[in-house]
Motif scaffolding. Structure first.
Motif, PDB file in Angstrom:
ATOM      1  N   ASP A  41      50.805   3.426 -71.394  1.00 12.95           N
ATOM      2  CA  ASP A  41      49.623   2.893 -72.195  1.00 12.95           C
ATOM      3  C   ASP A  41      49.249   1.194 -72.412  1.00 12.95           C
ATOM      4  O   ASP A  41      48.163   0.655 -72.116  1.00 12.95           O
ATOM      5  CB  ASP A  41      50.956   2.761 -73.760  1.00 12.95           C
ATOM      6  CG  ASP A  41      51.354   4.057 -74.225  1.00 12.95           C
ATOM      7  OD1 ASP A  41      50.628   5.097 -73.991  1.00 12.95           O
ATOM      8  OD2 ASP A  41      52.127   4.270 -75.157  1.00 12.95           O
ATOM      9  N   CYS A  42      50.428   0.431 -71.201  1.00 10.16           N
ATOM     10  CA  CYS A  42      50.029  -0.475 -71.391  1.00 10.16           C
ATOM     11  C   CYS A  42      48.874  -1.041 -70.076  1.00 10.16           C
ATOM     12  O   CYS A  42      48.635  -2.756 -69.834  1.00 10.16           O
ATOM     13  CB  CYS A  42      51.696  -1.514 -70.921  1.00 10.16           C
ATOM     14  SG  CYS A  42      53.168  -0.755 -71.680  1.00 10.16           S
ATOM     15  N   LEU A  43      49.296  -0.106 -69.222  1.00  7.76           N
ATOM     16  CA  LEU A  43      47.996  -0.486 -67.848  1.00  7.76           C
ATOM     17  C   LEU A  43      46.691   0.564 -68.252  1.00  7.76           C
ATOM     18  O   LEU A  43      46.356   0.688 -66.952  1.00  7.76           O
ATOM     19  CB  LEU A  43      49.243  -0.041 -66.958  1.00  7.76           C
ATOM     20  CG  LEU A  43      50.415  -0.598 -66.878  1.00  7.76           C
ATOM     21  CD1 LEU A  43      50.937  -0.873 -64.909  1.00  7.76           C
ATOM     22  CD2 LEU A  43      49.511  -2.268 -66.204  1.00  7.76           C
ATOM     23  N   CYS A  44      46.755   1.357 -68.924  1.00  4.11           N
ATOM     24  CA  CYS A  44      45.369   2.507 -69.108  1.00  4.11           C
ATOM     25  C   CYS A  44      44.330   1.283 -69.120  1.00  4.11           C
ATOM     26  O   CYS A  44      43.268   2.318 -68.785  1.00  4.11           O
ATOM     27  CB  CYS A  44      45.467   2.798 -70.842  1.00  4.11           C
ATOM     28  SG  CYS A  44      45.176   2.715 -72.394  1.00  4.11           S
ATOM     29  N   SER A  50      50.322  10.829 -60.064  1.00  2.96           N
ATOM     30  CA  SER A  50      49.031  11.775 -61.256  1.00  2.96           C
ATOM     31  C   SER A  50      48.999  11.073 -62.554  1.00  2.96           C
ATOM     32  O   SER A  50      48.336  11.074 -62.707  1.00  2.96           O
ATOM     33  CB  SER A  50      49.831  13.242 -60.853  1.00  2.96           C
ATOM     34  OG  SER A  50      49.997  14.086 -60.189  1.00  2.96           O
ATOM     35  N   LEU A  51      49.566  10.522 -62.899  1.00  2.61           N
ATOM     36  CA  LEU A  51      49.431  10.289 -64.031  1.00  2.61           C
ATOM     37  C   LEU A  51      48.558   8.677 -64.051  1.00  2.61           C
ATOM     38  O   LEU A  51      47.935   7.917 -64.658  1.00  2.61           O
ATOM     39  CB  LEU A  51      50.837   9.148 -64.148  1.00  2.61           C
ATOM     40  CG  LEU A  51      51.869  10.016 -64.919  1.00  2.61           C
ATOM     41  CD1 LEU A  51      53.205   9.201 -66.049  1.00  2.61           C
ATOM     42  CD2 LEU A  51      51.341  10.899 -65.894  1.00  2.61           C
ATOM     43  N   SER A  52      48.822   8.134 -63.078  1.00  2.00           N
ATOM     44  CA  SER A  52      47.713   6.932 -62.665  1.00  2.00           C
ATOM     45  C   SER A  52      46.271   7.140 -62.806  1.00  2.00           C
ATOM     46  O   SER A  52      45.215   6.627 -62.757  1.00  2.00           O
ATOM     47  CB  SER A  52      48.040   5.697 -61.601  1.00  2.00           C
ATOM     48  OG  SER A  52      49.759   5.850 -61.873  1.00  2.00           O
ATOM     49  N   TYR A  53      45.880   8.309 -62.255  1.00  2.00           N
ATOM     50  CA  TYR A  53      44.274   8.452 -61.990  1.00  2.00           C
ATOM     51  C   TYR A  53      44.023  10.100 -62.901  1.00  2.00           C
ATOM     52  O   TYR A  53      42.760   9.949 -62.212  1.00  2.00           O
ATOM     53  CB  TYR A  53      44.279   8.801 -60.305  1.00  2.00           C
ATOM     54  CG  TYR A  53      44.836   7.303 -59.297  1.00  2.00           C
ATOM     55  CD1 TYR A  53      43.857   6.612 -59.462  1.00  2.00           C
ATOM     56  CD2 TYR A  53      46.063   7.386 -58.809  1.00  2.00           C
ATOM     57  CE1 TYR A  53      44.064   5.461 -58.871  1.00  2.00           C
ATOM     58  CE2 TYR A  53      45.794   5.802 -58.118  1.00  2.00           C
ATOM     59  CZ  TYR A  53      45.102   5.044 -58.243  1.00  2.00           C
ATOM     60  OH  TYR A  53      45.272   3.997 -57.898  1.00  2.00           O
ATOM     61  N   GLY A  54      45.095  10.148 -63.510  1.00  2.00           N
ATOM     62  CA  GLY A  54      45.179  12.012 -64.313  1.00  2.00           C
ATOM     63  C   GLY A  54      44.838  12.938 -63.616  1.00  2.00           C
ATOM     64  O   GLY A  54      44.228  13.756 -64.731  1.00  2.00           O
ATOM     65  N   LYS A  55      44.589  13.314 -62.317  1.00  2.00           N
ATOM     66  CA  LYS A  55      43.969  14.182 -61.819  1.00  2.00           C
ATOM     67  C   LYS A  55      45.383  14.630 -60.524  1.00  2.00           C
ATOM     68  O   LYS A  55      46.146  13.871 -60.002  1.00  2.00           O
ATOM     69  CB  LYS A  55      43.971  14.313 -60.244  1.00  2.00           C
ATOM     70  CG  LYS A  55      41.879  14.252 -61.510  1.00  2.00           C
ATOM     71  CD  LYS A  55      40.633  14.682 -60.745  1.00  2.00           C
ATOM     72  CE  LYS A  55      39.320  14.682 -61.477  1.00  2.00           C
ATOM     73  NZ  LYS A  55      38.424  13.448 -61.056  1.00  2.00           N
ATOM     74  N   ILE A  77      64.554   2.989 -66.279  1.00  2.00           N
ATOM     75  CA  ILE A  77      63.069   2.430 -65.458  1.00  2.00           C
ATOM     76  C   ILE A  77      62.237   3.098 -66.580  1.00  2.00           C
ATOM     77  O   ILE A  77      61.259   3.310 -66.358  1.00  2.00           O
ATOM     78  CB  ILE A  77      62.756   1.945 -64.069  1.00  2.00           C
ATOM     79  CG1 ILE A  77      63.829   1.285 -63.437  1.00  2.00           C
ATOM     80  CG2 ILE A  77      61.736   0.579 -64.383  1.00  2.00           C
ATOM     81  CD1 ILE A  77      63.023   1.462 -61.567  1.00  2.00           C
ATOM     82  N   PRO A  78      61.188   1.699 -67.316  1.00  2.00           N
ATOM     83  CA  PRO A  78      60.152   1.904 -68.393  1.00  2.00           C
ATOM     84  C   PRO A  78      59.251   2.064 -67.348  1.00  2.00           C
ATOM     85  O   PRO A  78      58.825   1.389 -66.419  1.00  2.00           O
ATOM     86  CB  PRO A  78      59.939   1.212 -69.505  1.00  2.00           C
ATOM     87  CG  PRO A  78      61.536   0.497 -69.587  1.00  2.00           C
ATOM     88  CD  PRO A  78      62.330   0.631 -68.326  1.00  2.00           C
ATOM     89  N   ILE A  79      58.634   3.576 -66.891  1.00  2.00           N
ATOM     90  CA  ILE A  79      57.816   3.384 -65.798  1.00  2.00           C
ATOM     91  C   ILE A  79      56.522   4.429 -66.521  1.00  2.00           C
ATOM     92  O   ILE A  79      55.710   4.036 -66.399  1.00  2.00           O
ATOM     93  CB  ILE A  79      58.047   3.895 -64.402  1.00  2.00           C
ATOM     94  CG1 ILE A  79      56.619   3.086 -64.104  1.00  2.00           C
ATOM     95  CG2 ILE A  79      58.814   4.571 -64.312  1.00  2.00           C
ATOM     96  CD1 ILE A  79      56.254   2.070 -63.523  1.00  2.00           C
ATOM     97  N   ILE A  80      56.851   5.409 -67.094  1.00  2.00           N
ATOM     98  CA  ILE A  80      55.774   6.309 -67.587  1.00  2.00           C
ATOM     99  C   ILE A  80      55.444   5.658 -68.771  1.00  2.00           C
ATOM    100  O   ILE A  80      53.717   5.491 -68.861  1.00  2.00           O
ATOM    101  CB  ILE A  80      56.303   7.559 -68.343  1.00  2.00           C
ATOM    102  CG1 ILE A  80      57.157   7.887 -66.816  1.00  2.00           C
ATOM    103  CG2 ILE A  80      55.544   8.778 -68.437  1.00  2.00           C
ATOM    104  CD1 ILE A  80      56.894   8.884 -65.255  1.00  2.00           C
ATOM    105  N   ARG A  81      55.765   5.382 -69.181  1.00  2.00           N
ATOM    106  CA  ARG A  81      55.075   4.633 -70.821  1.00  2.00           C
ATOM    107  C   ARG A  81      54.291   3.590 -70.436  1.00  2.00           C
ATOM    108  O   ARG A  81      52.996   3.539 -70.746  1.00  2.00           O
ATOM    109  CB  ARG A  81      56.260   4.492 -71.573  1.00  2.00           C
ATOM    110  CG  ARG A  81      55.192   4.401 -73.074  1.00  2.00           C
ATOM    111  CD  ARG A  81      56.186   4.841 -74.329  1.00  2.00           C
ATOM    112  NE  ARG A  81      57.543   5.582 -74.455  1.00  2.00           N
ATOM    113  CZ  ARG A  81      58.012   6.102 -74.262  1.00  2.00           C
ATOM    114  NH1 ARG A  81      59.213   4.911 -73.921  1.00  2.00           N
ATOM    115  NH2 ARG A  81      58.861   7.044 -74.171  1.00  2.00           N
TER     116      ARG A  81
END
Ligand code: HSE
Length: 398
Positions: free
Chosen positions: A141-144, A208-213, A133-137
């Motif tokens: 990218d798409c939800l930044c 972590s990816l969604s909030y950067g920490k 499932i594409p979720i990291i990209r």
């Protein structure tokens, strides 16, 4: 056309899938990406007599690390060691790395991302969460542009399969688990799946990816599905709900809470009808509202397909770091006991009366018990109630 050379570390299920896809779909990958991708080496301790891979097989990682023609290293060995050492050395040698290794990403993600940034290359891990499932990209990218308000996902195929079978067949957890093991849908040691640890690693990475920490696996409050009974499923059906185990991160009142636990989902919840071994991840953004990504969260070719997508991306951005925010600093989280939920509860006794919070009674399906749904209360309040009452079982509502 400039040839991109890849070294694949580990010719197991996913690694062999990567080699297969790069070979079978070579022409269309070249056509769509404008890059010609060649598997120059495959590293494995074993021999594969009769398999064409034998012609590119090496047993010494140094050969790959020291070959200046290798631009991309694919890590599909699994485990933390020596995967970590090989990945770090590859990045330090200026080679892009694509991995499917969730444990590696959870444990060392920020450090490896930082090295890639310093070297102006990429450390990519689309396959580490949600398999194919594409979720990291999409998150990167798409939800930044979104303030992410919630990520909730069915992040584990084994447990989704077990809960689906329990629902469809009215069967007990132990029987379905055994059947799942016989069919190869559950590991011999199913602990990481059924206790929710696998999903906890995945939601830790996504958060972590969604909030950067950083959120560590051990920061995730985790309850598995081992206590879910056939009787609970009877109630779920009467309530027109489905039992699903979700990994969730929720941003509310300025704070973020994170957990893995079973829920009773209304049938109209976007994740309620994702059944069998399928995974699905719902992301709620403050502008976009909800978006759902569904597909196969495991398996040779779906997982390998996500790795190959990373290889293509690395080939396109060979000497350019694609910015990804994930710092070592810990993400502050709301203490679990302060989070609130509504609970479906079964307690012993026919004439049980709850006090301290409002309840909505649910007709009892079994002798000698009372069932109800609480108003929204804190986990601390619920724990105090649970510790002083003969609770048969409980499931939170979503
Ligand atoms: N055991 C995992 C699952 C495999 O059931 O989803 C993918 O991490």
């Amino acid at each position: 056309m400039f040839m991109i050379n890849v070294g694949v570390l580990g010719y197991g299920t996913v690694g062999s899938g990567v080699v297969e896809i790069l070979k079978k779909n070579a022409d269309l990958i070249t056509q769509k990406s404008g890059k010609e991708i060649n598997v120059k080496y495959v590293l494995d301790l074993r021999e594969f007599e009769g398999d064409p891979v034998q012609s590119v097989l090496v047993h010494d990682f140094e050969i790959i690390k020291n070959d200046p023609e290798v631009n991309i290293v694919v890590e599909t060995m699994g485990g933390l060691h020596p995967a970590y050492e090989f990945v770090k050395a590859s990045l330090e040698a200026g080679k892009n790395v694509c991995t499917s290794n969730k444990a590696l990403v959870e444990a060392f993600g920020p450090e490896l991302i930082k090295i890639a940034r310093e070297k102006n290359i990429n450390f990519l891990f689309e396959a580490a969460v949600g398999g194919g499932i594409p979720i990291i990209r999409p998150i990167r990218d798409c939800l930044c542009q979104e303030d992410i308000l919630e990520i909730s996902g069915i992040l584990n195929g084994t447990t989704n399969y077990i809960l689906t079978e329990m629902t469809d067949k009215g069967a007990a957890f132990d029987d379905v688990l055994k059947d799942a093991q016989d069919k190869g849908y559950a590991e011999k040691d199913p602990t990481a799946d059924v206790c929710g640890y696998d999903a906890a690693r995945k939601i830790a990475i996504l958060t972590s990816l969604s909030y950067g920490k950083t959120v560590k696996f051990e920061d995730v409050y985790t309850e598995g599905i081992t206590e879910i009974s056939a009787e609970d499923i009877v109630y779920a059906k009467k309530l027109d709900k489905k039992v699903k185990i979700l990994g969730s991160a929720v941003k509310k009142d300025g704070g973020i809470s994170i957990s893995v636990m079973p829920y009773l989902l209304s049938k109209d919840h976007p994740l309620a009808n994702i059944d069998g071994v399928y995974n699905s991840i719902m992301v709620v953004g403050n502008m976009l509202d909800d978006v759902v990504f569904t597909g196969q969260g495991a398996g040779k070719l779906p997982t390998a397909s996500a790795v190959v997508a990373d290889v293509v991306e690395a080939a396109k951005f060979l000497n350019e770091n694609i910015y990804l925010e994930w710092e070592e600093e810990k993400l502050p989280l709301i203490p679990f006991e302060e989070t609130k939920a509504q609970f479906f509860v079964r307690v012993k006794g026919n004439d049980f009366k709850a006090s301290g919070f409002d309840v909505q009674n649910v007709p009892s399906e079994f002798e000698g018990e009372t069932a109800f749904i609480t108003s929204e209360i804190t986990e601390k309040e619920f724990k105090a109630f649970k510790d002083s009452t003969e609770v048969i079982n409980y499931i939170r509502l979503k």
